[in-house]
Enzyme design. Structure first.
Site, PDB file in Angstrom:
ATOM      1  N   LYS A  32       0.839  -1.207   0.000  1.00 54.20           N
ATOM      2  CA  LYS A  32       0.000   0.000   0.000  1.00 54.20           C
ATOM      3  C   LYS A  32       0.869   1.250   0.000  1.00 54.20           C
ATOM      4  O   LYS A  32       1.533   1.555   0.985  1.00 54.20           O
ATOM      5  CB  LYS A  32      -0.915   0.047   1.226  1.00 54.20           C
ATOM      6  CG  LYS A  32      -1.935   1.168   1.071  1.00 54.20           C
ATOM      7  CD  LYS A  32      -2.544   1.625   2.368  1.00 54.20           C
ATOM      8  CE  LYS A  32      -2.036   2.944   2.873  1.00 54.20           C
ATOM      9  NZ  LYS A  32      -2.096   4.094   1.972  1.00 54.20           N
ATOM     10  N   GLU A  81       9.680   1.761  10.633  1.00 55.75           N
ATOM     11  CA  GLU A  81      10.652   2.844  10.397  1.00 55.75           C
ATOM     12  C   GLU A  81       9.896   4.141  10.585  1.00 55.75           C
ATOM     13  O   GLU A  81       9.099   4.535   9.720  1.00 55.75           O
ATOM     14  CB  GLU A  81      11.204   2.749   8.961  1.00 55.75           C
ATOM     15  CG  GLU A  81      11.989   1.483   8.660  1.00 55.75           C
ATOM     16  CD  GLU A  81      13.353   1.471   9.313  1.00 55.75           C
ATOM     17  OE1 GLU A  81      13.866   2.540   9.693  1.00 55.75           O
ATOM     18  OE2 GLU A  81      13.905   0.369   9.475  1.00 55.75           O
ATOM     19  N   GLU A 111       8.592  16.623  15.285  1.00 57.20           N
ATOM     20  CA  GLU A 111       9.070  16.401  13.921  1.00 57.20           C
ATOM     21  C   GLU A 111       8.238  17.292  12.999  1.00 57.20           C
ATOM     22  O   GLU A 111       7.019  17.119  12.898  1.00 57.20           O
ATOM     23  CB  GLU A 111       8.889  14.931  13.513  1.00 57.20           C
ATOM     24  CG  GLU A 111       9.428  14.680  12.116  1.00 57.20           C
ATOM     25  CD  GLU A 111       9.193  13.263  11.620  1.00 57.20           C
ATOM     26  OE1 GLU A 111       8.086  12.745  11.768  1.00 57.20           O
ATOM     27  OE2 GLU A 111      10.145  12.683  11.067  1.00 57.20           O
TER      28      GLU A 111
HETATM   29  P1  NAD Z   1       1.956   8.539   7.687  1.00 52.09           P
HETATM   30  O1  NAD Z   1       2.242   7.771   8.932  1.00 52.09           O
HETATM   31  O2  NAD Z   1       0.878   9.547   7.742  1.00 52.09           O
HETATM   32  O3  NAD Z   1       1.560   7.533   6.504  1.00 52.09           O
HETATM   33  C1  NAD Z   1       2.405   6.492   6.097  1.00 52.09           C
HETATM   34  C2  NAD Z   1       1.567   5.418   5.419  1.00 52.09           C
HETATM   35  O4  NAD Z   1       0.694   4.837   6.386  1.00 52.09           O
HETATM   36  C3  NAD Z   1       0.678   5.927   4.298  1.00 52.09           C
HETATM   37  O5  NAD Z   1       0.643   4.969   3.267  1.00 52.09           O
HETATM   38  C4  NAD Z   1      -0.671   6.039   4.977  1.00 52.09           C
HETATM   39  O6  NAD Z   1      -1.762   5.958   4.087  1.00 52.09           O
HETATM   40  C5  NAD Z   1      -0.638   4.841   5.901  1.00 52.09           C
HETATM   41  N1  NAD Z   1      -1.537   4.914   7.049  1.00 52.09           N
HETATM   42  C6  NAD Z   1      -2.095   6.011   7.622  1.00 52.09           C
HETATM   43  N2  NAD Z   1      -2.882   5.640   8.655  1.00 52.09           N
HETATM   44  C7  NAD Z   1      -2.821   4.294   8.743  1.00 52.09           C
HETATM   45  C8  NAD Z   1      -3.390   3.327   9.636  1.00 52.09           C
HETATM   46  N3  NAD Z   1      -4.190   3.686  10.631  1.00 52.09           N
HETATM   47  N4  NAD Z   1      -3.077   2.022   9.451  1.00 52.09           N
HETATM   48  C9  NAD Z   1      -2.237   1.642   8.468  1.00 52.09           C
HETATM   49  N5  NAD Z   1      -1.675   2.514   7.597  1.00 52.09           N
HETATM   50  C10 NAD Z   1      -1.952   3.824   7.732  1.00 52.09           C
HETATM   51  O7  NAD Z   1       3.348   9.163   7.233  1.00 52.09           O
HETATM   52  P2  NAD Z   1       3.627  10.141   6.009  1.00 52.09           P
HETATM   53  O8  NAD Z   1       3.074  11.490   6.346  1.00 52.09           O
HETATM   54  O9  NAD Z   1       3.222   9.484   4.741  1.00 52.09           O
HETATM   55  O10 NAD Z   1       5.239  10.182   6.019  1.00 52.09           O
HETATM   56  C11 NAD Z   1       5.972  10.984   6.877  1.00 52.09           C
HETATM   57  C12 NAD Z   1       6.469  10.212   8.083  1.00 52.09           C
HETATM   58  O11 NAD Z   1       7.217   9.075   7.652  1.00 52.09           O
HETATM   59  C13 NAD Z   1       7.424  11.013   8.935  1.00 52.09           C
HETATM   60  O12 NAD Z   1       7.093  10.840  10.290  1.00 52.09           O
HETATM   61  C14 NAD Z   1       8.782  10.415   8.627  1.00 52.09           C
HETATM   62  O13 NAD Z   1       9.739  10.570   9.644  1.00 52.09           O
HETATM   63  C15 NAD Z   1       8.425   8.988   8.404  1.00 52.09           C
HETATM   64  N6  NAD Z   1       9.489   8.301   7.628  1.00 52.09           N
HETATM   65  C16 NAD Z   1      10.356   7.476   8.299  1.00 52.09           C
HETATM   66  C17 NAD Z   1      11.402   6.865   7.604  1.00 52.09           C
HETATM   67  C18 NAD Z   1      12.405   5.977   8.326  1.00 52.09           C
HETATM   68  O14 NAD Z   1      13.212   5.328   7.647  1.00 52.09           O
HETATM   69  N7  NAD Z   1      12.409   5.911   9.646  1.00 52.09           N
HETATM   70  C19 NAD Z   1      11.547   7.086   6.242  1.00 52.09           C
HETATM   71  C20 NAD Z   1      10.637   7.919   5.592  1.00 52.09           C
HETATM   72  C21 NAD Z   1       9.599   8.531   6.304  1.00 52.09           C
END
Ligand code: NAD
Length: 495
Positions: free
Chosen positions: A179, A254, A388
């Site tokens: 996804k 992550e 963040e």
């Molecule tokens: P997000 O957590 O909002 O979404 C990530 C994914 O999870 C999306 O595909 C989203 O649709 C899905 N999602 C949302 N709610 C969900 C739920 N309840 N159950 C399952 N899936 C769900 O994050 P974002 O805004 O897309 O990305 C930014 C974040 O990602 C930042 O916090 C960043 O630090 C983190 N990030 C971490 C790494 C790492 O390697 N540690 C790398 C890249 C990004």
């Protein structure tokens, strides 16, 4: 208008509810594609296919030899490499990042796939001679695929974060339900077109686009998914961790970061400025490991901030396709969130050194641009220090002693990454050991390689990606013990 579909059980399919969502170019605000909006039922269909394929197909993907799996991955990498420009342009239109950065992402994705194509042919498992009262025995371990892997990714590196999971998961012999973020599905759909042509048995690779609370939650909650690997925010990661408890899934998380960039007075100042730029303004600052807290020795702070401001003020912003220094943020709502953090930080006493506002000049009026922002005069509990922000915003804090620097660096709930700049080698090694984070850099910021593991301490995550460790996350370890003297009896009485 391009319409993109889900890929379930070997077929490109409309969402069961018949709905689509808009995909927007954040540089212009224009709708550039419509994507099938899957829901829980679409996710269930994909999970069912992946489960059938993993558990019931006697000629399924997991039974392909590692040589065959490796060869297929290498062909996929070759195809991606051939279409480098096309993929990069799609990524730039969808995510906003400058084209040269998108090209770099495609190159990295190709390299990751090739790495895992090689890694799966390396020796794995271990061997143990044992003799603890049952006579001579020999134990050994084998690595086996986990099963159905649900893979969920964010929008900041859409193709790369996907490949970072898909390549090791497939190399290890798993089936996958993927996804992508709804903000940026397009490069993933293109990548699945390559996967669809590659010759996997139906049900091995599945793509379901749609919301986090529907498709994502279904993947996390399903008793038929054996592992979830998630990259995204800490908040969503926590909910996935909880949802995964139902069938005690294997899990990889992550998550977010608020990483310290610690700079001592004896450093090469120009080098520290250059890497600090890379640390916090690369990819619009939408980087999990961003060095968003600069912690600098008091005596060089003014000179450092002056030089950093000069560089930041010179940065060009524009549509990523024209290769500016920085592109737009991912969406209007994310831009407003970033600007909201800046306003709150100011109310709490932060002084804006540069940036801090939405940029609308030079054709940027319809996009979601924020000028690179430096915030000085922040207290340790300022909003901008604690949260963040995931945008081009960096705070400046000062220290007088090494102990104070370490204490400030560790004053966070996150533990993803960090850096130390100093010419004193022993001090560099002391400080990186004291900072509680999974990735530390010395005299550089942000370089990442597939050969080295990636992952966080504390609320930044569980498990590791990249490297051989990243492959092992997608395996179970089976321990097998052989009796070397099967004819010898009487053990029951002896014990
Ligand atoms: P997000 O957590 O909002 O979404 C990530 C994914 O999870 C999306 O595909 C989203 O649709 C899905 N999602 C949302 N709610 C969900 C739920 N309840 N159950 C399952 N899936 C769900 O994050 P974002 O805004 O897309 O990305 C930014 C974040 O990602 C930042 O916090 C960043 O630090 C983190 N990030 C971490 C790494 C790492 O390697 N540690 C790398 C890249 C990004």
């Amino acid at each position: 208008m391009e319409k993109v579909l889900n890929y379930i059980d070997g077929k490109w399919t409309e969402a069961l509810g018949g709905e689509y969502f808009n995909v927007i170019n954040p540089a212009t605000g224009e709708v550039i594609a419509k994507a099938a909006k899957g829901g829980r039922e679409d996710a269930k269909a994909a999970i069912k296919a992946a489960k059938r394929e993993f558990y019931n197909n006697k000629n399924g993907w997991r039974r392909f030899s590692s040589v065959k799996r490796s060869e297929m991955l290498l062909k996929i990498a070759d195809e991606l490499e051939k279409r480098r420009e096309e993929f990069a342009k799609t990524e730039t239109a969808d995510n906003g990042k400058p084209l040269r950065e998108a090209l770099g992402d495609v190159d990295d994705a190709v390299s990751y796939i090739r790495y895992y194509a090689g890694a799966i042919r390396m020796p794995s498992g271990a061997s143990y001679e044992v003799n603890d009262g049952f006579g001579p025995m020999h134990s050994y371990t084998v690595k086996e695929p986990v099963g159905v892997c649900g893979l969920i990714t964010p929008w900041n590196y859409p193709l790369l974060m996907g490949v970072q999971k898909i390549a090791p998961a497939l190399a290890a012999g798993n089936t996958i339900v993927f996804k992508p973020s709804s903000e940026t599905p397009l490069s993933t759909v293109k990548f699945f077109k390559i996967l669809a042509e590659a010759g996997f048995p139906d049900g091995t690779v599945n793509l379901v686009m749609g919301g986090g609370s529907t498709v994502g939650s279904e993947i996390a909650e399903s008793e038929d998914v054996d592992m979830v690997s998630f990259t995204g925010s800490t908040e969503v990661g926590q909910s996935i961790y909880r949802a995964s408890a139902g069938n005690v899934k294997k899990i990889g998380l992550e998550l977010g970061g608020k990483s310290p960039n610690v700079i001592f007075a004896d450093t090469d100042l120009d080098g520290a400025v250059e890497w600090a730029m890379m640390g916090v303004f690369f990819n619009q600052g939408e980087v999990c490991s961003a060095g968003s807290r600069i912690i600098i020795e008091e005596s060089i702070k003014d000179e450092f901030v002056k030089r950093l401001k000069e560089r930041a003020d010179k940065m060009t912003l524009g549509n990523g396709i024209t290769n500016p220094d920085m592109g737009p943020l991912i969406s209007e709502s994310h831009m407003n969130k970033v600007l909201g953090f800046i306003e709150k930080a100011k109310e709490e006493g932060a002084k804006v050194v540069c940036g801090g506002y939405r940029y609308t000049e030079n054709g940027c009026g319809k996009g979601y641009f924020v000028r690179p922002t430096i915030l000085d005069n922040v207290s340790p509990d300022n909003t901008a220090v604690k949260n963040e922000i995931f945008g081009p915003v960096v705070t400046i804090q000062t220290f007088k002693t090494e102990e104070e620097a370490i204490e400030m660096a560790n004053d966070t709930e996150f533990g993803l990454a960090g850096a130390v700049f100093t010419k004193d080698g022993a001090r560099a090694l002391r400080v990186v050991k004291e900072i509680r984070a999974g990735i530390m850099w010395i005299n550089c910021y942000n370089p990442a390689y597939v050969e080295a593991p990636w992952g966080g301490y504390k609320k930044s995550g569980v498990g590791r990606e990249l490297s051989f460790d990243g492959l092992e996350e997608y395996t179970e370890t089976k321990q097998i013990t052989i009796n070397l003297q099967p004819g010898e009896l009487g053990w029951y009485e002896k014990r």
